[in-house]
Design a protein around this motif. Structure first.
Motif, PDB file in Angstrom:
ATOM      1  N   VAL A 113      -7.645 -15.029 -21.681  1.00  0.00           N
ATOM      2  CA  VAL A 113      -6.769 -14.798 -22.823  1.00  0.00           C
ATOM      3  C   VAL A 113      -5.519 -15.656 -22.665  1.00  0.00           C
ATOM      4  O   VAL A 113      -4.802 -15.541 -21.671  1.00  0.00           O
ATOM      5  CB  VAL A 113      -6.383 -13.309 -22.933  1.00  0.00           C
ATOM      6  N   ALA A 114      -5.256 -16.520 -23.636  1.00  0.00           N
ATOM      7  CA  ALA A 114      -4.108 -17.416 -23.559  1.00  0.00           C
ATOM      8  C   ALA A 114      -2.815 -16.635 -23.751  1.00  0.00           C
ATOM      9  O   ALA A 114      -2.732 -15.768 -24.620  1.00  0.00           O
ATOM     10  CB  ALA A 114      -4.219 -18.495 -24.622  1.00  0.00           C
ATOM     11  N   PRO A 115      -1.784 -16.921 -22.951  1.00  0.00           N
ATOM     12  CA  PRO A 115      -0.500 -16.234 -23.111  1.00  0.00           C
ATOM     13  C   PRO A 115       0.250 -16.733 -24.330  1.00  0.00           C
ATOM     14  O   PRO A 115       0.090 -17.877 -24.753  1.00  0.00           O
ATOM     15  CB  PRO A 115       0.248 -16.572 -21.819  1.00  0.00           C
ATOM     16  N   GLU A 116       1.075 -15.887 -24.895  1.00  0.00           N
ATOM     17  CA  GLU A 116       1.914 -16.243 -26.028  1.00  0.00           C
ATOM     18  C   GLU A 116       3.364 -15.923 -25.691  1.00  0.00           C
ATOM     19  O   GLU A 116       3.649 -15.264 -24.702  1.00  0.00           O
ATOM     20  CB  GLU A 116       1.485 -15.478 -27.284  1.00  0.00           C
ATOM     21  N   GLY A 117       4.267 -16.381 -26.540  1.00  0.00           N
ATOM     22  CA  GLY A 117       5.667 -15.997 -26.384  1.00  0.00           C
ATOM     23  C   GLY A 117       6.549 -17.036 -25.731  1.00  0.00           C
ATOM     24  O   GLY A 117       7.708 -16.763 -25.434  1.00  0.00           O
ATOM     25  N   LEU A 118       6.030 -18.250 -25.495  1.00  0.00           N
ATOM     26  CA  LEU A 118       6.840 -19.323 -24.925  1.00  0.00           C
ATOM     27  C   LEU A 118       7.164 -20.335 -26.023  1.00  0.00           C
ATOM     28  O   LEU A 118       6.267 -20.851 -26.681  1.00  0.00           O
ATOM     29  CB  LEU A 118       6.091 -20.016 -23.785  1.00  0.00           C
ATOM     30  N   THR A 119       8.451 -20.600 -26.224  1.00  0.00           N
ATOM     31  CA  THR A 119       8.882 -21.529 -27.270  1.00  0.00           C
ATOM     32  C   THR A 119       9.762 -22.609 -26.646  1.00  0.00           C
ATOM     33  O   THR A 119      10.752 -22.300 -25.985  1.00  0.00           O
ATOM     34  CB  THR A 119       9.688 -20.794 -28.361  1.00  0.00           C
ATOM     35  N   THR A 120       9.401 -23.875 -26.853  1.00  0.00           N
ATOM     36  CA  THR A 120      10.160 -25.001 -26.316  1.00  0.00           C
ATOM     37  C   THR A 120      10.554 -25.933 -27.461  1.00  0.00           C
ATOM     38  O   THR A 120       9.701 -26.350 -28.240  1.00  0.00           O
ATOM     39  CB  THR A 120       9.327 -25.776 -25.280  1.00  0.00           C
ATOM     40  N   ALA A 159       9.534 -14.624 -25.068  1.00  0.00           N
ATOM     41  CA  ALA A 159       9.611 -13.307 -25.688  1.00  0.00           C
ATOM     42  C   ALA A 159       9.701 -12.221 -24.615  1.00  0.00           C
ATOM     43  O   ALA A 159       9.288 -12.412 -23.466  1.00  0.00           O
ATOM     44  CB  ALA A 159       8.386 -13.073 -26.564  1.00  0.00           C
ATOM     45  N   ASN A 160      10.267 -11.102 -24.996  1.00  0.00           N
ATOM     46  CA  ASN A 160      10.331  -9.907 -24.142  1.00  0.00           C
ATOM     47  C   ASN A 160      11.083 -10.123 -22.836  1.00  0.00           C
ATOM     48  O   ASN A 160      10.867  -9.399 -21.864  1.00  0.00           O
ATOM     49  CB  ASN A 160       8.916  -9.388 -23.818  1.00  0.00           C
ATOM     50  N   HIS A 161      11.967 -11.139 -22.799  1.00  0.00           N
ATOM     51  CA  HIS A 161      12.751 -11.418 -21.590  1.00  0.00           C
ATOM     52  C   HIS A 161      11.865 -11.664 -20.371  1.00  0.00           C
ATOM     53  O   HIS A 161      12.230 -11.328 -19.248  1.00  0.00           O
ATOM     54  CB  HIS A 161      13.731 -10.273 -21.306  1.00  0.00           C
ATOM     55  N   ALA A 162      10.711 -12.238 -20.587  1.00  0.00           N
ATOM     56  CA  ALA A 162       9.795 -12.511 -19.479  1.00  0.00           C
ATOM     57  C   ALA A 162      10.138 -13.851 -18.833  1.00  0.00           C
ATOM     58  O   ALA A 162      10.419 -14.829 -19.522  1.00  0.00           O
ATOM     59  CB  ALA A 162       8.353 -12.527 -19.978  1.00  0.00           C
ATOM     60  N   ASP A 163      10.107 -13.889 -17.513  1.00  0.00           N
ATOM     61  CA  ASP A 163      10.325 -15.132 -16.774  1.00  0.00           C
ATOM     62  C   ASP A 163       8.968 -15.768 -16.517  1.00  0.00           C
ATOM     63  O   ASP A 163       8.148 -15.226 -15.780  1.00  0.00           O
ATOM     64  CB  ASP A 163      11.036 -14.838 -15.451  1.00  0.00           C
ATOM     65  N   TRP A 164       8.725 -16.921 -17.119  1.00  0.00           N
ATOM     66  CA  TRP A 164       7.418 -17.565 -16.990  1.00  0.00           C
ATOM     67  C   TRP A 164       7.262 -18.367 -15.706  1.00  0.00           C
ATOM     68  O   TRP A 164       6.239 -18.989 -15.483  1.00  0.00           O
ATOM     69  CB  TRP A 164       7.150 -18.455 -18.204  1.00  0.00           C
ATOM     70  N   ASN A 165       8.293 -18.371 -14.854  1.00  0.00           N
ATOM     71  CA  ASN A 165       8.154 -18.987 -13.537  1.00  0.00           C
ATOM     72  C   ASN A 165       7.669 -20.434 -13.638  1.00  0.00           C
ATOM     73  O   ASN A 165       6.638 -20.801 -13.098  1.00  0.00           O
ATOM     74  CB  ASN A 165       7.195 -18.172 -12.662  1.00  0.00           C
ATOM     75  N   ILE A 166       8.422 -21.262 -14.363  1.00  0.00           N
ATOM     76  CA  ILE A 166       8.092 -22.681 -14.495  1.00  0.00           C
ATOM     77  C   ILE A 166       9.104 -23.479 -13.680  1.00  0.00           C
ATOM     78  O   ILE A 166      10.232 -23.689 -14.122  1.00  0.00           O
ATOM     79  CB  ILE A 166       8.128 -23.123 -15.964  1.00  0.00           C
ATOM     80  N   GLY A 216      15.980 -16.697 -16.892  1.00  0.00           N
ATOM     81  CA  GLY A 216      14.608 -17.189 -16.916  1.00  0.00           C
ATOM     82  C   GLY A 216      13.961 -17.162 -18.276  1.00  0.00           C
ATOM     83  O   GLY A 216      13.030 -17.922 -18.537  1.00  0.00           O
ATOM     84  N   TYR A 217      14.448 -16.296 -19.173  1.00  0.00           N
ATOM     85  CA  TYR A 217      13.840 -16.177 -20.497  1.00  0.00           C
ATOM     86  C   TYR A 217      14.553 -17.004 -21.565  1.00  0.00           C
ATOM     87  O   TYR A 217      14.143 -17.022 -22.720  1.00  0.00           O
ATOM     88  CB  TYR A 217      13.812 -14.704 -20.924  1.00  0.00           C
ATOM     89  N   ASP A 218      15.629 -17.703 -21.194  1.00  0.00           N
ATOM     90  CA  ASP A 218      16.383 -18.502 -22.166  1.00  0.00           C
ATOM     91  C   ASP A 218      17.087 -19.628 -21.421  1.00  0.00           C
ATOM     92  O   ASP A 218      18.253 -19.514 -21.055  1.00  0.00           O
ATOM     93  CB  ASP A 218      17.381 -17.634 -22.922  1.00  0.00           C
ATOM     94  N   ARG A 219      16.385 -20.739 -21.219  1.00  0.00           N
ATOM     95  CA  ARG A 219      16.882 -21.809 -20.368  1.00  0.00           C
ATOM     96  C   ARG A 219      17.171 -23.059 -21.188  1.00  0.00           C
ATOM     97  O   ARG A 219      16.528 -23.339 -22.196  1.00  0.00           O
ATOM     98  CB  ARG A 219      15.881 -22.125 -19.260  1.00  0.00           C
ATOM     99  N   SER A 223      10.645  -7.994 -15.336  1.00  0.00           N
ATOM    100  CA  SER A 223      11.433  -8.935 -14.558  1.00  0.00           C
ATOM    101  C   SER A 223      10.559  -9.735 -13.598  1.00  0.00           C
ATOM    102  O   SER A 223      11.037 -10.647 -12.938  1.00  0.00           O
ATOM    103  CB  SER A 223      12.506  -8.186 -13.756  1.00  0.00           C
ATOM    104  N   ALA A 224       9.272  -9.386 -13.524  1.00  0.00           N
ATOM    105  CA  ALA A 224       8.362 -10.098 -12.637  1.00  0.00           C
ATOM    106  C   ALA A 224       8.037 -11.470 -13.205  1.00  0.00           C
ATOM    107  O   ALA A 224       7.864 -11.635 -14.409  1.00  0.00           O
ATOM    108  CB  ALA A 224       7.073  -9.294 -12.447  1.00  0.00           C
ATOM    109  N   GLU A 225       7.952 -12.472 -12.343  1.00  0.00           N
ATOM    110  CA  GLU A 225       7.624 -13.820 -12.789  1.00  0.00           C
ATOM    111  C   GLU A 225       6.177 -13.897 -13.252  1.00  0.00           C
ATOM    112  O   GLU A 225       5.292 -13.256 -12.702  1.00  0.00           O
ATOM    113  CB  GLU A 225       7.861 -14.811 -11.646  1.00  0.00           C
ATOM    114  N   THR A 226       5.939 -14.689 -14.288  1.00  0.00           N
ATOM    115  CA  THR A 226       4.613 -14.828 -14.869  1.00  0.00           C
ATOM    116  C   THR A 226       4.289 -16.300 -15.029  1.00  0.00           C
ATOM    117  O   THR A 226       4.995 -17.016 -15.722  1.00  0.00           O
ATOM    118  CB  THR A 226       4.546 -14.133 -16.246  1.00  0.00           C
TER     119      THR A 226
END
Length: 232
Positions: free
Chosen positions: A76-83, A108-115, A176-179, A42-45
């Protein structure tokens, strides 16, 4: 390691030697395999590279300053963001009429990318396009505030990191993971699109100093319509 939520640091200490000594001959290679995994949180990334630092020290708990035998780092580049852009026609007549579409941002993984912010950019092709986007009378994109139900006109230029005009914190709906962002586009009679080159893009403009893991686009064609209003 860090108490600052904006600077997340984690450290893992490994006693490779189990009380012995690490004997390295000249020009020799010793390889240790380490596995790291980002789990659902649940931590912002922030959408920036993660930096892995490997430090060889003679004693434990020596990271910042102190004695270091060797040090190496790797991003290391992050993955799991789809727009994705949905509902936007590939051909939009320059007729002064408004057309609705949506931007979907999922992780992915219900992560909040804090954008917190993003930007639109319309490129008209080498023949017509500029980094400042179309002229104000030629094109307009508005984003809906779901709380006030007001439309906000946003910029269409290649914006830098602190110049994005789409307020995702207030104008996007969903967790945050599905906007989802609801937008509309209007092209005036003076809008020109170069076939095969024009596009509408969204996210962080590559090369603007922002991380480019958040960027998507769709090809755009247009045609002039007789009698269309000159200015949107």
């Amino acid at each position: 390691m860090s108490t600052n939520p904006a600077l997340r640091l984690f450290a893992g200490y490994f006693d490779f030697l189990k009380g012995g000594t690490l004997d390295l001959s000249a020009h020799s290679v010793r390889t240790f395999q380490v596995r790291a995994r980002q789990v659902a949180t649940s931590a912002e990334t922030d959408p920036f590279d993660s930096s892995f630092e490997a430090i060889l020290t003679p004693t434990a708990n020596v990271l910042w300053g102190g004695a270091r035998t060797a040090q190496a780092s790797s991003g290391v580049a992050p993955e799991g963001l789809t727009t994705t852009i949905t509902g936007l026609p590939t051909n939009i007549p320059a007729d002064g009429k408004t057309r609705l579409f949506q931007i979907h941002i999922a992780t992915a993984n219900h992560a909040d990318w804090n954008i917190p912010n993003a930007g639109f950019f319309i490129w008209q092709g080498q023949k017509y396009g500029t980094m400042n986007g179309p002229k104000a009378c030629d094109a307009e994109v508005d984003v809906l505030d779901p709380t006030t139900h007001r439309w906000h006109r946003v910029g269409l230029e290649a914006a830098g990191l602190n110049q994005e005009s789409v307020d995702l914190l207030h104008w996007a709906t969903g967790p945050g993971y599905d906007r989802t962002v609801t937008a509309r586009i209007t092209l005036g009679a003076g809008f020109n699109a170069q076939a095969g080159q024009s596009s509408l893009s969204f996210g962080y403009f590559p090369g603007s100093g922002a991380p480019d893991y958040f960027w998507t686009g769709q090809k755009l064609t247009s045609n002039h319509v007789k009698g269309a209003r000159t200015c949107v």
